[in-house]
Design a protein around this motif. Structure first.
Motif, PDB file in Angstrom:
ATOM      1  N   PRO A 132       9.345  -0.246 147.051  1.00 25.76           N
ATOM      2  CA  PRO A 132       9.986   0.959 146.507  1.00 25.76           C
ATOM      3  C   PRO A 132       9.191   1.624 145.389  1.00 25.76           C
ATOM      4  O   PRO A 132       9.239   2.842 145.226  1.00 25.76           O
ATOM      5  CB  PRO A 132      11.342   0.465 146.008  1.00 25.76           C
ATOM      6  N   GLU A 133       8.437   0.869 144.621  1.00 26.47           N
ATOM      7  CA  GLU A 133       7.657   1.474 143.540  1.00 26.47           C
ATOM      8  C   GLU A 133       6.540   2.346 144.097  1.00 26.47           C
ATOM      9  O   GLU A 133       6.271   3.436 143.588  1.00 26.47           O
ATOM     10  CB  GLU A 133       7.107   0.391 142.626  1.00 26.47           C
ATOM     11  N   THR A 134       5.878   1.869 145.141  1.00 25.64           N
ATOM     12  CA  THR A 134       4.820   2.673 145.759  1.00 25.64           C
ATOM     13  C   THR A 134       5.403   3.926 146.401  1.00 25.64           C
ATOM     14  O   THR A 134       4.837   5.019 146.281  1.00 25.64           O
ATOM     15  CB  THR A 134       4.065   1.842 146.811  1.00 25.64           C
ATOM     16  N   GLU A 135       6.533   3.783 147.078  1.00 27.02           N
ATOM     17  CA  GLU A 135       7.155   4.941 147.705  1.00 27.02           C
ATOM     18  C   GLU A 135       7.590   5.973 146.664  1.00 27.02           C
ATOM     19  O   GLU A 135       7.443   7.181 146.876  1.00 27.02           O
ATOM     20  CB  GLU A 135       8.330   4.503 148.564  1.00 27.02           C
ATOM     21  N   PHE A 136       8.109   5.509 145.526  1.00 26.12           N
ATOM     22  CA  PHE A 136       8.491   6.433 144.453  1.00 26.12           C
ATOM     23  C   PHE A 136       7.263   7.186 143.956  1.00 26.12           C
ATOM     24  O   PHE A 136       7.308   8.406 143.757  1.00 26.12           O
ATOM     25  CB  PHE A 136       9.154   5.661 143.308  1.00 26.12           C
ATOM     26  N   LEU A 137       6.173   6.462 143.762  1.00 20.16           N
ATOM     27  CA  LEU A 137       4.953   7.087 143.274  1.00 20.16           C
ATOM     28  C   LEU A 137       4.428   8.125 144.272  1.00 20.16           C
ATOM     29  O   LEU A 137       4.028   9.224 143.894  1.00 20.16           O
ATOM     30  CB  LEU A 137       3.873   6.026 143.028  1.00 20.16           C
ATOM     31  N   LEU A 138       4.484   7.814 145.555  1.00 20.15           N
ATOM     32  CA  LEU A 138       4.015   8.765 146.555  1.00 20.15           C
ATOM     33  C   LEU A 138       4.911   9.989 146.642  1.00 20.15           C
ATOM     34  O   LEU A 138       4.422  11.110 146.848  1.00 20.15           O
ATOM     35  CB  LEU A 138       3.935   8.069 147.923  1.00 20.15           C
TER      36      LEU A 138
END
Length: 58
Positions: free
Chosen positions: A47-53
């Motif tokens: 979820p952290e990577t998806e939020f950043l993207l």
């Protein structure tokens, strides 16, 4: 002044493991945790990577 707790002399490994404890049969053991893996709450996604993207492209 003398040391109240003198340093413990370590035994050499060959002497330390010369007499092993009795073997334990597998039938005499118990499971200490559930053998089934718990469900992955993120379903394999980060979820952290998806939020950043989603929000980092600005």
């Amino acid at each position: 002044m003398t040391d109240p707790m003198p340093a413990k002399q370590e035994e050499p490994a060959a002497e330390k493991y010369k007499h092993l404890p009795a073997a334990v049969r597998l039938e005499d053991t118990i499971a200490t945790h559930d053998p089934d893996a718990p469900a992955d709450p993120t379903l394999g996604r980060d979820p952290e990577t998806e939020f950043l993207l989603r929000h980092g492209g600005g």
